[in-house]
Design a protein around this motif. Sequence first.
Motif, mmCIF file in Angstrom:
data_model
loop_
_atom_site.group_PDB
_atom_site.id
_atom_site.type_symbol
_atom_site.label_atom_id
_atom_site.label_comp_id
_atom_site.label_asym_id
_atom_site.label_seq_id
_atom_site.Cartn_x
_atom_site.Cartn_y
_atom_site.Cartn_z
ATOM 1 N N GLY A 1 10.688 -7.288 -9.676
ATOM 2 C CA GLY A 1 10.598 -6.115 -8.827
ATOM 3 C C GLY A 1 9.212 -5.756 -8.367
ATOM 4 N N THR A 2 8.252 -6.661 -8.560
ATOM 5 C CA THR A 2 6.860 -6.376 -8.200
ATOM 6 C C THR A 2 6.541 -6.736 -6.764
ATOM 7 O OG1 THR A 2 6.210 -6.818 -10.481
ATOM 8 C CG2 THR A 2 4.454 -6.814 -8.830
ATOM 9 N N TYR A 3 7.221 -7.749 -6.225
ATOM 10 C CA TYR A 3 6.909 -8.268 -4.897
ATOM 11 C C TYR A 3 8.028 -7.953 -3.911
ATOM 12 C CZ TYR A 3 3.151 -10.858 -7.148
ATOM 13 O OH TYR A 3 2.024 -11.198 -7.853
ATOM 14 N N GLY A 4 7.637 -7.811 -2.650
ATOM 15 C CA GLY A 4 8.599 -7.452 -1.614
ATOM 16 C C GLY A 4 9.194 -8.621 -0.884
ATOM 17 N N GLU B 1 0.785 -1.237 0.000
ATOM 18 C CA GLU B 1 0.000 0.000 0.000
ATOM 19 C C GLU B 1 0.817 1.287 0.000
ATOM 20 O OE1 GLU B 1 -2.584 -0.281 3.367
ATOM 21 O OE2 GLU B 1 -3.843 -1.848 2.470
ATOM 22 N N ASN B 2 2.095 1.219 0.375
ATOM 23 C CA ASN B 2 2.845 2.455 0.629
ATOM 24 C C ASN B 2 3.894 2.786 -0.434
ATOM 25 O OD1 ASN B 2 1.288 2.499 2.912
ATOM 26 N ND2 ASN B 2 2.964 2.144 4.340
ATOM 27 N N ASP B 3 3.737 2.253 -1.631
ATOM 28 C CA ASP B 3 4.585 2.601 -2.766
ATOM 29 C C ASP B 3 6.079 2.454 -2.462
ATOM 30 O OD1 ASP B 3 5.171 3.437 -5.346
ATOM 31 O OD2 ASP B 3 5.163 5.571 -4.814
ATOM 32 N N PRO B 4 6.523 1.250 -2.102
ATOM 33 C CA PRO B 4 7.929 1.086 -1.715
ATOM 34 C C PRO B 4 8.910 1.329 -2.851
ATOM 35 C CG PRO B 4 6.873 -1.048 -1.959
ATOM 36 C CD PRO B 4 5.781 -0.023 -2.040
ATOM 37 N N GLY C 1 8.520 3.690 -5.041
ATOM 38 C CA GLY C 1 8.549 5.131 -5.253
ATOM 39 C C GLY C 1 8.162 5.604 -6.629
ATOM 40 N N ASN C 2 7.392 4.802 -7.378
ATOM 41 C CA ASN C 2 7.029 5.221 -8.732
ATOM 42 C C ASN C 2 5.653 5.870 -8.802
ATOM 43 O OD1 ASN C 2 5.268 3.078 -8.451
ATOM 44 N ND2 ASN C 2 6.010 1.937 -10.245
ATOM 45 N N GLY C 3 5.005 6.029 -7.638
ATOM 46 C CA GLY C 3 3.711 6.688 -7.599
ATOM 47 C C GLY C 3 2.555 5.854 -8.100
ATOM 48 N N GLN C 4 2.779 4.570 -8.344
ATOM 49 C CA GLN C 4 1.724 3.690 -8.846
ATOM 50 C C GLN C 4 1.406 2.592 -7.843
ATOM 51 O OE1 GLN C 4 2.361 2.322 -12.898
ATOM 52 N NE2 GLN C 4 3.771 4.028 -13.289
ATOM 53 N N ASN C 5 0.204 2.080 -7.919
ATOM 54 C CA ASN C 5 -0.232 0.983 -7.042
ATOM 55 C C ASN C 5 0.086 -0.343 -7.732
ATOM 56 O OD1 ASN C 5 -1.437 -0.496 -4.998
ATOM 57 N ND2 ASN C 5 -3.499 -0.238 -5.825
ATOM 58 N N ASP C 6 1.361 -0.691 -7.755
ATOM 59 C CA ASP C 6 1.793 -1.841 -8.562
ATOM 60 C C ASP C 6 2.705 -2.800 -7.800
ATOM 61 O OD1 ASP C 6 3.973 -0.214 -8.345
ATOM 62 O OD2 ASP C 6 4.418 -0.097 -10.487
ATOM 63 N N THR C 7 2.647 -2.784 -6.480
ATOM 64 C CA THR C 7 3.477 -3.688 -5.680
ATOM 65 C C THR C 7 2.604 -4.543 -4.770
ATOM 66 O OG1 THR C 7 3.768 -2.007 -3.936
ATOM 67 C CG2 THR C 7 5.434 -2.096 -5.690
#
Length: 538
Positions: free
Chosen positions: A312-315, A219-222, A224-230
């Motif tokens: 790079g999509t998942y943490g 939810e917190n854009d880790p 840093g690209n400004g998109q909800n993609d993680t």
Amino acid sequence: MKKKRLLPLLLAGTLLLTACGNGDSGSSEASVDNSGSAAVSGESGNGSGETSGAGEENGSGESFTITMMQELFTDQAPDTTNQWYQKMEEMTGVKMEVNFVPTLSYVDKITAFIASKSLPMVFTANGNVLRNNNLLMALDSDGFWALDDYIKDYPELYNFVGEQVWENSKVHGKIYGIPRLRILPRNGLIIRQDWLDALNLEMPETFDELYEVAKAFTENDPDGNGQNDTVGIVTAYQGVGNRGWNGFQTLATAFGAPNGWAYQDGTMVPDFGTQEYMTALKYIKKLYDDGYMNKDFAEINAQARYENFDKGTYGMVFGVIDDVNARNVNLPQVVEGAVATVVPALHEEGKEPRCNATAGYNGIIMFTKFGDEAIKTEEDLRKILSYYNTLATQEIQDMTLYGIEGVHYEVKDGKRELIMNESSNSAQLTVDMGDIGQILMSAAYMRKDSDTEIQTALYDTIEEREAYCVTDASIGLESETYDDVGSDLDAIMMDAAVKFVIGSIDEDGYWKEYDNWLKRGGEDVIKEFTAQYEEYKK
């Protein structure tokens, strides 16, 4: 009784097919497309050894020859006349006469050699070999040396393997070989350290902390690209062989469930039949419902879950923790500055961690007792065990890790650096040793002068986790019922877990599936496991 291995022993031979980061300068365990065998004999040295070996034990001052057979995973068998082999013979007082057999024909070759009574003194038995009925019948007919009465006389060897792995590797309640070591606390989570840093988060250690990190990564854009993609976590849940590392068993064991099976109150108990397992399923379901893990976890395979993480999509990704090295090669190629590391062993608040341990080995090195080339006497067996005792010393382990100074490594700034082979992308040591590491025995992992900060942290984590390992009590046990209907039984409970997580069934529905598992043969598996455990392990 049918002479087949049940799933736990199968897993011991197949869970760790990827490289273990163990400094084994032999090959990775990959297939090659050829057949037949290449017999290679080592050249004799002067037997003056720097380390006490089998030749010296006999007081002869001459090399003792050991005939060996192992799998060949590369296109060509190594040249055993090179300096590395000669130095090994000099240091150990043993001449290795090795038959390298391509992996695709290895089981067939074992079967043929058993029938013709022509097995060498020593050979490697992988998971497929250990399930071979011909080998098991020969074992039950006293065809191989049991080592139980001998191994404690060789302290370097005994301590090198470790009491738990010796126990895990037993067949029919006895030690029939030296385990080929693999990391025990291997299953866990790999995490994006750069994402933790970007969001000013601490490394998670408890389940609540893990949930909060998964939430923040989503939810917190880790990135840093400004998109909800993680998304917080990715895993794959396909195949029984994946249970150890796919997150379900890792979390369940950490919540207090058995690691596979446990012997409790006079009976064997499967993890999926416990309330602790249900607690873990509820935790996973919450991650799933809240969108903090991948929705396709039951559809993608093991390779795809790593590929998704490397994009790079998942943490975080559930897997084997030593794969962090590969993640730190692949991930930065897509995401500049990305850094992966390992999550510590998880635990409930106020409780100690629990890690679902692997069997700690992948196949065993066996010692033949029948046939023309067999080890005929206890005296010769002790010579060979003395040899393996010598292999367990730091001096010989360094030989397998670095080789000979000036030939395989140079010392720069006080650290040993491997010399590369001019005609390949491999170290000269790798070229010279070839696949021999499969039968010489090596540690599950070895620290090297060239270790990166991430590798050092990985090995530190492994050593910390070893105190929290939970062993699967069913390793090495047999069940005729499972041999007959095991795939059907596995499907019932794996499907039940998936259905519960995605919401197709509720908790009552899950326990109905467990009752179905019991009625379809699970009760008999429990009984057969219990009888085996009480015969061989209690």
